[in-house]
Design a protein around this motif. Structure first.
Motif, PDB file in Angstrom:
ATOM      1  N   UNK A  35       0.670  -1.218   0.185  1.00 13.98           N
ATOM      2  CA  UNK A  35      -0.169  -0.152  -0.534  1.00 13.98           C
ATOM      3  C   UNK A  35       0.999   1.027   0.124  1.00 13.98           C
ATOM      4  N   UNK A  36       0.744   2.056  -0.632  1.00 10.77           N
ATOM      5  CA  UNK A  36       1.152   3.699  -1.200  1.00 10.77           C
ATOM      6  C   UNK A  36       0.375   4.929  -0.889  1.00 10.77           C
ATOM      7  N   UNK A  37       1.229   5.099  -0.011  1.00 12.61           N
ATOM      8  CA  UNK A  37      -0.303   6.466   0.494  1.00 12.61           C
ATOM      9  C   UNK A  37      -0.195   7.915  -0.466  1.00 12.61           C
ATOM     10  N   UNK A  38      -1.021   8.479  -0.456  1.00 16.86           N
ATOM     11  CA  UNK A  38      -0.711  10.220  -0.670  1.00 16.86           C
ATOM     12  C   UNK A  38      -1.725  11.214  -0.056  1.00 16.86           C
ATOM     13  N   UNK A  39      -0.646  12.111   0.426  1.00 15.09           N
ATOM     14  CA  UNK A  39      -1.688  13.055   0.581  1.00 15.09           C
ATOM     15  C   UNK A  39      -1.584  14.262   0.346  1.00 15.09           C
ATOM     16  N   UNK A  40      -2.582  14.752  -0.787  1.00 16.81           N
ATOM     17  CA  UNK A  40      -2.199  15.925  -1.690  1.00 16.81           C
ATOM     18  C   UNK A  40      -4.145  16.860  -2.009  1.00 16.81           C
ATOM     19  N   UNK A 104       3.265   9.525  -0.104  1.00 21.48           N
ATOM     20  CA  UNK A 104       3.748  11.048  -1.315  1.00 21.48           C
ATOM     21  C   UNK A 104       2.760  11.501  -0.574  1.00 21.48           C
ATOM     22  N   UNK A 105       3.568  12.625  -1.180  1.00 24.47           N
ATOM     23  CA  UNK A 105       3.399  14.810  -0.870  1.00 24.47           C
ATOM     24  C   UNK A 105       4.332  15.218  -1.411  1.00 24.47           C
ATOM     25  N   UNK A 106       3.450  16.733  -1.216  1.00 23.91           N
ATOM     26  CA  UNK A 106       4.013  17.615  -2.423  1.00 23.91           C
ATOM     27  C   UNK A 106       4.009  18.808  -2.033  1.00 23.91           C
ATOM     28  N   UNK A 107       4.953  19.592  -2.671  1.00 29.49           N
ATOM     29  CA  UNK A 107       5.361  21.148  -1.974  1.00 29.49           C
ATOM     30  C   UNK A 107       5.917  21.447  -0.466  1.00 29.49           C
ATOM     31  N   UNK A 110       3.825  21.111   2.867  1.00 23.86           N
ATOM     32  CA  UNK A 110       2.700  19.728   3.508  1.00 23.86           C
ATOM     33  C   UNK A 110       4.014  18.388   3.723  1.00 23.86           C
ATOM     34  N   UNK A 111       5.152  19.382   2.932  1.00 21.17           N
ATOM     35  CA  UNK A 111       6.439  17.661   2.527  1.00 21.17           C
ATOM     36  C   UNK A 111       7.063  17.642   3.523  1.00 21.17           C
ATOM     37  N   UNK A 112       7.288  19.229   4.434  1.00 26.81           N
ATOM     38  CA  UNK A 112       7.722  19.079   5.133  1.00 26.81           C
ATOM     39  C   UNK A 112       7.368  18.080   7.026  1.00 26.81           C
ATOM     40  N   UNK A 113       5.921  18.512   6.753  1.00 24.21           N
ATOM     41  CA  UNK A 113       5.189  17.720   7.873  1.00 24.21           C
ATOM     42  C   UNK A 113       5.206  16.274   7.918  1.00 24.21           C
ATOM     43  N   UNK A 126       8.284   9.919   0.225  1.00 26.55           N
ATOM     44  CA  UNK A 126       8.270  10.350  -1.250  1.00 26.55           C
ATOM     45  C   UNK A 126       7.403  11.417  -1.880  1.00 26.55           C
ATOM     46  N   UNK A 127       8.200  12.728  -2.237  1.00 24.26           N
ATOM     47  CA  UNK A 127       7.840  14.552  -2.167  1.00 24.26           C
ATOM     48  C   UNK A 127       8.367  14.792  -3.708  1.00 24.26           C
ATOM     49  N   UNK A 128       7.776  16.138  -3.768  1.00 22.99           N
ATOM     50  CA  UNK A 128       8.023  16.300  -4.566  1.00 22.99           C
ATOM     51  C   UNK A 128       8.692  17.838  -3.789  1.00 22.99           C
TER      52      UNK A 128
END
Length: 371
Positions: A35-40, A104-107, A110-113, A126-128
């Protein structure tokens, strides 16, 4: 109309994901599931970017699944509304309730949190986001173009165009570190910083600051910030000065929505390939109805890297899925000029994944290569 188009695109993604799941369910049911999560930001001001990134992840996984993978991968999405507190809540939920192996997260905010929480729970992040800070932690990785690469290509373009002075408008967030390196590069190239103004994240009124900048002679403007700030700045610059052909950015112009790009036609900017290479952008639009925005390309590249790591990392005795140390080691040893949907990626020892930038221009409402 925009909401209707977004609704249709969202439904198409759901149908796309449902068909893909059922098509592959029988052949993947016997495989171990990862399972891979993404908070967007799936709703709110940055919803277009979040939804486009969600679509990019689903499409990329569908493409990867055509390779007869040894594991079954399942994506779980949460909406953080581009809010730090909601990012913390959704990241904790993905880890505690959904039992994801990676988030996964972006910006930057949000990525730092998210990556701080990932590190605390020994989950792969895994962030961008701009900079190397989001990569801090035992199992965190962050992909973008390095600040040094961005500053170098920007400075060379200014010199090529004979630009000798600039006015900087800087988002007072994680982007501030980026601009410290840019300012140094500009000074080393004898390009004068004629005006500099910091603004808070989410600022919507730049009229007074633009009026102040106009009192200081300069050749060009440079804007940073998260949506919708760059669009509002470009719009207000046109209203106040009668022109907006004298402005550039690092990525911000390229991250404008298709509707917003109308006001930016002809503008050049430094592009970190965050939206992916042209073939990826075209495929995403054709298959899902979403225009690639913000970090859609880099997050898809992160998924390519993570899946490659799981598929190729060695199993230890008694394991059915490689552990985090094996995943981390494989990425650090093998991601060098690695082909992704955003270009060739190379990872540094600290987990920063560098994908070189390029100069692009808004042409016919699209991000197009300038050279």
């Amino acid at each position: 109309m925009k909401k209707l188009i977004a609704l249709i695109a969202t439904i198409s993604i759901a149908v796309f994901a449902y068909i893909s799941f059922n098509k592959n369910h029988e052949e993947t049911s016997s495989k171990p599931t990862i399972k891979i999560g993404a908070t967007l930001p799936l709703t709110g001001d940055a919803a277009d970017a979040g939804q486009a990134t969600k679509a990019a992840l689903l499409m990329t996984l569908e493409t990867l699944n055509k390779n007869n993978l040894k594991y079954n991968y399942h994506l779980v999405f949460e909406d953080n509304q581009m809010n730090g507190n909601k990012t913390a809540i959704t990241t904790n939920k993905l880890i505690a309730s959904d039992k994801v192996k990676a988030v996964f997260s972006i910006w930057g905010l949000m990525a730092n949190v998210a990556n701080t929480i990932n590190d605390r729970n020994n989950v792969i992040g895994m962030s961008c986001a701009f900079g190397e800070n989001p990569a801090k932690g035992t199992y965190n990785f962050n992909s973008t173009a390095s600040y040094e690469n961005q500053a170098e290509i920007l400075t060379k373009e200014f010199q090529k165009r004979g630009i000798k002075s600039v006015a900087l408008f800087i988002d007072n967030s994680d982007i501030r570190e980026q601009y410290e390196i840019i300012e140094k590069a500009l000074r080393n190239a004898n390009i004068k910083i004629a005006f500099k103004e910091y603004f808070n994240m989410g600022e919507k009124d730049y009229k007074m600051a633009i009026a102040k900048a106009e009192q200081n002679k300069h050749d060009f403007y440079m804007i940073s910030g998260y949506p919708p700030s760059p669009f509002l700045f470009i719009k207000q610059l046109k209203e106040i000065t009668g022109r907006n052909d004298n402005i550039t950015s690092i990525d911000a112009i390229g991250e404008l929505t298709p509707e917003e790009k109308k006001i930016a036609e002809g503008l050049w900017y430094v592009d970190s390939n965050l939206t992916g290479l042209p073939a990826f952008e075209e495929e995403l639009l054709e298959k899902t109805g979403w225009t690639s925005l913000a970090c859609s390309g880099h997050i898809a590249a992160n998924l390519q890297i993570l899946v490659a790591a799981y598929e190729n990392a060695e199993l230890k005795d008694g394991e059915t899925i490689p552990d985090n140390d094996s995943i981390k080691d494989w990425i650090l040893k093998n991601i060098k000029d690695f082909d992704t949907v955003s270009g060739k990626a190379t990872v540094k020892e600290n987990g920063f994944i560098n994908i070189p930038p390029s100069i692009k221009i808004i042409k016919d409402g699209k991000n197009s290569s300038l050279y």
